[in-house]
Design a protein around this motif. Sequence first.
Motif, mmCIF file in Angstrom:
data_model
loop_
_atom_site.group_PDB
_atom_site.id
_atom_site.type_symbol
_atom_site.label_atom_id
_atom_site.label_comp_id
_atom_site.label_asym_id
_atom_site.label_seq_id
_atom_site.Cartn_x
_atom_site.Cartn_y
_atom_site.Cartn_z
ATOM 1 N N GLY A 13 46.142 30.854 88.414
ATOM 2 C CA GLY A 13 45.275 31.667 87.584
ATOM 3 C C GLY A 13 44.663 30.870 86.454
ATOM 4 N N ILE A 14 43.759 31.524 85.751
ATOM 5 C CA ILE A 14 43.046 30.911 84.629
ATOM 6 C C ILE A 14 42.870 31.962 83.553
ATOM 7 N N GLY A 15 42.726 31.500 82.308
ATOM 8 C CA GLY A 15 42.556 32.479 81.245
ATOM 9 C C GLY A 15 42.377 31.853 79.883
ATOM 10 N N VAL A 16 42.504 32.690 78.873
ATOM 11 C CA VAL A 16 42.358 32.286 77.474
ATOM 12 C C VAL A 16 43.753 32.070 76.900
ATOM 13 N N TYR A 17 43.940 30.912 76.245
ATOM 14 C CA TYR A 17 45.243 30.552 75.685
ATOM 15 C C TYR A 17 45.121 30.465 74.161
ATOM 16 N N PHE A 18 45.962 31.250 73.471
ATOM 17 C CA PHE A 18 45.987 31.260 72.011
ATOM 18 C C PHE A 18 47.168 30.394 71.549
ATOM 19 N N ALA A 19 46.868 29.211 71.034
ATOM 20 C CA ALA A 19 47.907 28.233 70.695
ATOM 21 C C ALA A 19 48.064 28.108 69.184
ATOM 22 N N ARG A 20 49.304 27.791 68.775
ATOM 23 C CA ARG A 20 49.585 27.582 67.347
ATOM 24 C C ARG A 20 50.567 26.426 67.193
ATOM 25 N N LEU A 21 50.336 25.595 66.149
ATOM 26 C CA LEU A 21 51.195 24.447 65.872
ATOM 27 C C LEU A 21 51.517 24.409 64.384
ATOM 28 N N ASN A 22 52.800 24.278 64.071
ATOM 29 C CA ASN A 22 53.260 24.162 62.685
ATOM 30 C C ASN A 22 54.206 22.959 62.611
ATOM 31 N N GLU A 23 53.733 21.855 62.029
ATOM 32 C CA GLU A 23 54.530 20.636 61.920
ATOM 33 C C GLU A 23 54.574 20.157 60.472
ATOM 34 N N GLN A 24 55.719 19.652 60.068
ATOM 35 C CA GLN A 24 55.905 19.128 58.715
ATOM 36 C C GLN A 24 55.375 17.686 58.628
ATOM 37 N N PRO A 25 55.017 17.225 57.416
ATOM 38 C CA PRO A 25 54.541 15.841 57.262
ATOM 39 C C PRO A 25 55.631 14.828 57.640
ATOM 40 N N ILE A 26 55.187 13.682 58.113
ATOM 41 C CA ILE A 26 56.096 12.592 58.466
ATOM 42 C C ILE A 26 55.584 11.310 57.802
ATOM 43 N N ILE A 27 56.471 10.626 57.116
ATOM 44 C CA ILE A 27 56.106 9.343 56.487
ATOM 45 C C ILE A 27 56.685 8.222 57.347
ATOM 46 N N PHE A 28 55.810 7.554 58.083
ATOM 47 C CA PHE A 28 56.244 6.443 58.921
ATOM 48 C C PHE A 28 56.404 5.152 58.108
ATOM 49 N N SER A 29 55.497 4.955 57.172
ATOM 50 C CA SER A 29 55.534 3.794 56.267
ATOM 51 C C SER A 29 54.661 4.137 55.069
ATOM 52 N N PRO A 30 54.686 3.336 54.022
ATOM 53 C CA PRO A 30 53.835 3.655 52.862
ATOM 54 C C PRO A 30 52.356 3.774 53.209
ATOM 55 N N THR A 31 51.940 3.127 54.280
ATOM 56 C CA THR A 31 50.519 3.178 54.653
ATOM 57 C C THR A 31 50.262 4.045 55.886
ATOM 58 N N LEU A 32 51.302 4.585 56.475
ATOM 59 C CA LEU A 32 51.141 5.402 57.687
ATOM 60 C C LEU A 32 51.871 6.717 57.483
ATOM 61 N N ILE A 33 51.099 7.752 57.235
ATOM 62 C CA ILE A 33 51.660 9.082 56.944
ATOM 63 C C ILE A 33 50.969 10.114 57.840
ATOM 64 N N TYR A 34 51.784 10.935 58.455
ATOM 65 C CA TYR A 34 51.252 12.094 59.184
ATOM 66 C C TYR A 34 51.319 13.287 58.235
ATOM 67 N N PRO A 35 50.181 13.888 57.891
ATOM 68 C CA PRO A 35 50.177 14.910 56.830
ATOM 69 C C PRO A 35 50.743 16.265 57.247
ATOM 70 N N GLY A 36 51.023 16.418 58.520
ATOM 71 C CA GLY A 36 51.495 17.720 58.986
ATOM 72 C C GLY A 36 50.339 18.622 59.424
ATOM 73 N N THR A 37 50.680 19.653 60.151
ATOM 74 C CA THR A 37 49.670 20.566 60.698
ATOM 75 C C THR A 37 50.163 22.005 60.603
#
Length: 240
Positions: free
Chosen positions: A153-177
């Motif tokens: 089948g096929i259809g409409v998908y309602f997606a949600r993502l909640n992620e916290q920030p991650i600090i990989f290094s002082p110059t590499l940071i994932y701000p979260g979503t």
Amino acid sequence: MKKSLVLVLAGILASGFAAVAGPVGAAEYDRYDREISAPPPPPPPPPRRAAGPPPFRPAGFHAGPYLFGNIGVFEPNDYSADYYSTYNLEGYSSGLSGNVGLGSRLSPFAAIEGTVGYFSADRGSDDASVVPVTIGGRFILPNPTFEPYFGAGIGVYFARLNEQPIIFSPTLIYPGTDDSDTTIGGYFSLGMDVWLNPRAALNLEGRYQMVQPTFTDKLGGSFDLDMSGWELNFGVRINF
């Protein structure tokens, strides 16, 4: 002599009066004393129409419309991020899944159905979830008790993502979503109905969900996230 003549004349007059008055009196008596006949009874009501035949219901298989519902476990894709050059739910644990839907058996071998589902996964305080609203079909191997099938089948998908920030290094940071997206997705399924009676069956189904929404992180960067994965669900199906 005169007295006898008077009596004779009186008798003649009385007889004549009786002869004249007798039929009239009888007619008058008959007119008022005759029994009046009752009016004829009303005609009987027309016969009631017999109940029509029952609606046609195909025989030889578990036919007609049906409701179904199931619940189970969702296992997200966990391949390397470099394999498809895209992000996925690597590191996420299995989550809840389930579906409810309405379908109709069109023939012994095919059915069409609409489904509203849910599947999710989590990684610590991070969570991802999807609500698919799909329309699809089943292709069935008919059997009175054990009916295997596969579907898509096929259809409409309602997606949600909640992620916290991650600090990989002082110059590499994932701000979260903390974002949601609506996109087109699809699925294919393999399953079996085990019929308990002509109207009720237990169901076991594996369903692979395919969806890749686009999210925006907290610094405004966008990325595609593959949220596909397998569901393994157990449920029921009710014909009506």
